[in-house]
Design a protein around this motif. Structure first.
Motif, PDB file in Angstrom:
ATOM      1  N   LEU A 151     -10.706 -22.825 -14.709  1.00 52.90           N
ATOM      2  CA  LEU A 151     -11.079 -21.590 -14.040  1.00 52.90           C
ATOM      3  C   LEU A 151     -11.261 -21.879 -12.554  1.00 52.90           C
ATOM      4  N   VAL A 152     -10.545 -21.118 -11.713  1.00 51.01           N
ATOM      5  CA  VAL A 152     -10.605 -21.307 -10.268  1.00 51.01           C
ATOM      6  C   VAL A 152     -11.044 -19.993  -9.635  1.00 51.01           C
ATOM      7  N   VAL A 153     -12.078 -20.031  -8.798  1.00 56.45           N
ATOM      8  CA  VAL A 153     -12.547 -18.860  -8.061  1.00 56.45           C
ATOM      9  C   VAL A 153     -11.921 -18.897  -6.674  1.00 56.45           C
ATOM     10  N   VAL A 154     -11.160 -17.828  -6.332  1.00 54.00           N
ATOM     11  CA  VAL A 154     -10.476 -17.754  -5.042  1.00 54.00           C
ATOM     12  C   VAL A 154     -11.240 -16.778  -4.155  1.00 54.00           C
ATOM     13  N   LEU A 155     -11.699 -17.230  -2.993  1.00 50.44           N
ATOM     14  CA  LEU A 155     -12.427 -16.395  -2.036  1.00 50.44           C
ATOM     15  C   LEU A 155     -11.517 -16.113  -0.849  1.00 50.44           C
ATOM     16  N   TYR A 156     -11.532 -14.828  -0.407  1.00 50.55           N
ATOM     17  CA  TYR A 156     -10.739 -14.455   0.762  1.00 50.55           C
ATOM     18  C   TYR A 156     -11.677 -14.128   1.912  1.00 50.55           C
ATOM     19  N   ALA A 157     -11.923 -15.095   2.769  1.00 56.10           N
ATOM     20  CA  ALA A 157     -12.660 -14.917   4.018  1.00 56.10           C
ATOM     21  C   ALA A 157     -14.110 -14.498   3.806  1.00 56.10           C
ATOM     22  N   GLU A 158     -14.372 -13.577   2.905  1.00 58.75           N
ATOM     23  CA  GLU A 158     -15.722 -13.085   2.664  1.00 58.75           C
ATOM     24  C   GLU A 158     -16.034 -13.187   1.176  1.00 58.75           C
ATOM     25  N   ALA A 159     -17.326 -13.395   0.858  1.00 63.81           N
ATOM     26  CA  ALA A 159     -17.718 -13.631  -0.532  1.00 63.81           C
ATOM     27  C   ALA A 159     -17.415 -12.454  -1.441  1.00 63.81           C
ATOM     28  N   LYS A 160     -17.413 -11.221  -0.879  1.00 66.90           N
ATOM     29  CA  LYS A 160     -17.188 -10.046  -1.719  1.00 66.90           C
ATOM     30  C   LYS A 160     -15.745  -9.951  -2.187  1.00 66.90           C
ATOM     31  N   LEU A 161     -14.841 -10.521  -1.419  1.00 62.69           N
ATOM     32  CA  LEU A 161     -13.426 -10.440  -1.768  1.00 62.69           C
ATOM     33  C   LEU A 161     -13.043 -11.724  -2.494  1.00 62.69           C
ATOM     34  N   GLN A 162     -13.215 -11.737  -3.797  1.00 65.82           N
ATOM     35  CA  GLN A 162     -12.918 -12.934  -4.563  1.00 65.82           C
ATOM     36  C   GLN A 162     -12.176 -12.566  -5.833  1.00 65.82           C
ATOM     37  N   LYS A 163     -11.497 -13.566  -6.381  1.00 64.72           N
ATOM     38  CA  LYS A 163     -10.703 -13.368  -7.584  1.00 64.72           C
ATOM     39  C   LYS A 163     -10.790 -14.637  -8.427  1.00 64.72           C
ATOM     40  N   SER A 164     -11.131 -14.490  -9.700  1.00 62.21           N
ATOM     41  CA  SER A 164     -11.177 -15.636 -10.611  1.00 62.21           C
ATOM     42  C   SER A 164      -9.867 -15.704 -11.371  1.00 62.21           C
ATOM     43  N   ILE A 165      -9.232 -16.861 -11.360  1.00 59.43           N
ATOM     44  CA  ILE A 165      -7.948 -17.030 -12.036  1.00 59.43           C
ATOM     45  C   ILE A 165      -8.019 -18.265 -12.925  1.00 59.43           C
ATOM     46  N   SER A 166      -7.178 -18.272 -13.950  1.00 59.58           N
ATOM     47  CA  SER A 166      -7.095 -19.408 -14.868  1.00 59.58           C
ATOM     48  C   SER A 166      -5.774 -20.119 -14.626  1.00 59.58           C
ATOM     49  N   LEU A 167      -5.863 -21.409 -14.303  1.00 62.17           N
ATOM     50  CA  LEU A 167      -4.674 -22.196 -14.008  1.00 62.17           C
ATOM     51  C   LEU A 167      -4.546 -23.330 -15.016  1.00 62.17           C
ATOM     52  N   SER A 168      -3.337 -23.811 -15.159  1.00 62.92           N
ATOM     53  CA  SER A 168      -3.106 -24.957 -16.035  1.00 62.92           C
ATOM     54  C   SER A 168      -3.845 -26.172 -15.493  1.00 62.92           C
ATOM     55  N   ALA A 169      -4.466 -26.910 -16.398  1.00 60.51           N
ATOM     56  CA  ALA A 169      -5.231 -28.088 -15.979  1.00 60.51           C
ATOM     57  C   ALA A 169      -4.347 -29.171 -15.391  1.00 60.51           C
ATOM     58  N   ASN A 170      -3.032 -29.070 -15.610  1.00 62.09           N
ATOM     59  CA  ASN A 170      -2.110 -30.081 -15.086  1.00 62.09           C
ATOM     60  C   ASN A 170      -1.586 -29.735 -13.700  1.00 62.09           C
ATOM     61  N   PHE A 171      -2.037 -28.597 -13.122  1.00 62.26           N
ATOM     62  CA  PHE A 171      -1.588 -28.223 -11.781  1.00 62.26           C
ATOM     63  C   PHE A 171      -2.104 -29.233 -10.760  1.00 62.26           C
TER      64      PHE A 171
END
Length: 334
Positions: free
Chosen positions: A7-27
């Motif tokens: 699970l990777v949390v992606v933040l865009y410049a500000e804490a309110k603009l974020q997106k949680s994504i699931s990536l392969s562990a081998n990335f």
């Protein structure tokens, strides 16, 4: 989540603009950055008031910090967070904030509307509806958009005030904790000071013990030498005692042999003296004469002769007034 995903949390410049994504562990980190930027772009498209942006791959941060972009994300411990930033506008050096961009966009639109309103009266003679009505429609749209922005910022301000209040409480608690920590630290300093004094005393005692042990070791070495000397002397004494014992045994054997011979002689002399004295008490000259006389007058062997002599001696000792008390006692014992 499966063990082969992260699970990777992606933040865009500000804490309110974020997106949680699931990536392969081998990335790898590089591949995860690309996937994160694509995911946040799609996320920003559906948010109102956020302009379209171009992300800056050189300003992407990854936490925990990896060794390099070839690191596999499954090797990172803890939660994974990626922060992406938009590329600054041409001529700017700072990365803009999305909310600021949206507000600036509204301000520019309002300014354009006001400019149109200023030029509208000059063109009414040619076509009044051509300028006024669209301006009114634009005003309504911009007004609603501005009101929405105000509501959003008002909501954000209320949240910030609440957060600020909570932070004030937290800070107050932290200040109390800090005061307690200072008190505990002072107490720990006193304890440490006491322990240091104890440690110094222990070092002094250990040094004293080392000196004592060194002295005991020297004494022990001397005692070992003395013990070895005593063992040597003891061995010599044992040998000397053995020699003396052998000589003593020889002497004892010689002395005992002489003593037996002497005892026999003494016994014979005393026996002869006693028999002669007994013969004289019984009225005879000596023992031999008495025995010869009894042998003539008594029938039988030597035993019969001796029995007759003892019977006569017993009668004489019991009736004699001249015999000593010792001979009288002998006669009574018979």
């Amino acid at each position: 989540m499966a063990s082969d995903c992260k699970l990777v949390v992606v933040l865009y410049a500000e804490a309110k603009l974020q997106k949680s994504i699931s990536l392969s562990a081998n990335f790898t980190i590089s591949k995860a950055k690309q996937a994160g930027m694509e995911a946040i772009k799609e996320h920003l498209k559906i948010l109102p008031g956020v302009p379209l942006v171009t992300l800056d791959p050189d300003c992407t941060d990854f936490y925990p910090v990896p060794r390099d972009d070839n690191t596999i994300i499954c090797t990172l411990k803890g939660d994974i967070t990626m922060v992406v930033y938009p590329q600054p506008l041409e001529g700017q050096h700072l990365t803009p904030s999305p909310f600021v961009d949206a507000l600036r966009s509204v301000i520019h639109e309002v300014r354009d509307v006001k400019a149109q309103q200023n030029v509208a009266p000059l063109a009414r003679e040619e076509s009044t509806e051509h300028y006024v009505k669209p301006a009114d429609n634009i005003n309504d749209i911009l007004l609603r958009k501005f009101q929405a922005m105000e509501e959003r910022y008002g909501h954000d301000m209320a949240e910030l005030k609440q957060v600020n209040t909570e932070l004030t409480w937290v800070i107050s608690g932290l200040q109390d904790d800090n005061a307690q920590l200072k008190h505990d630290m002072e107490e720990q300093r006193r304890v440490i000071s006491g322990l240091q004094d104890d440690n110094a005393q222990l070092k002094h005692d250990m040094e004293e013990q080392r000196r004592v042990i060194s002295g005991l070791q020297d004494n022990n070495a001397q005692l070992k030498q003395d013990n070895a000397k005593l063992k040597q002397d003891n061995a010599q004494l044992k040998y000397d005692i053995k020699e003396l014992r052998g000589q003593l045994d020889e002497t004892n054997r010689a002395v005992l042999g002489d003593k037996v011979a002497i005892d026999r002689i003494c016994h014979r002399v005393l026996l002869d003296m006693g028999r002669n004295q007994l013969a004289m008490i019984c009225g005879h000259t000596d023992w031999k004469g008495w025995k010869d006389e009894k042998a003539t007058s008594t029938q039988g062997d030597d035993h019969a002769v001796q029995t007759a002599m003892m019977t006569e001696a017993e009668v004489m000792l019991q009736n004699s007034t001249d015999a000593s008390k010792y001979w009288t006692a002998v006669g009574q014992d018979r």
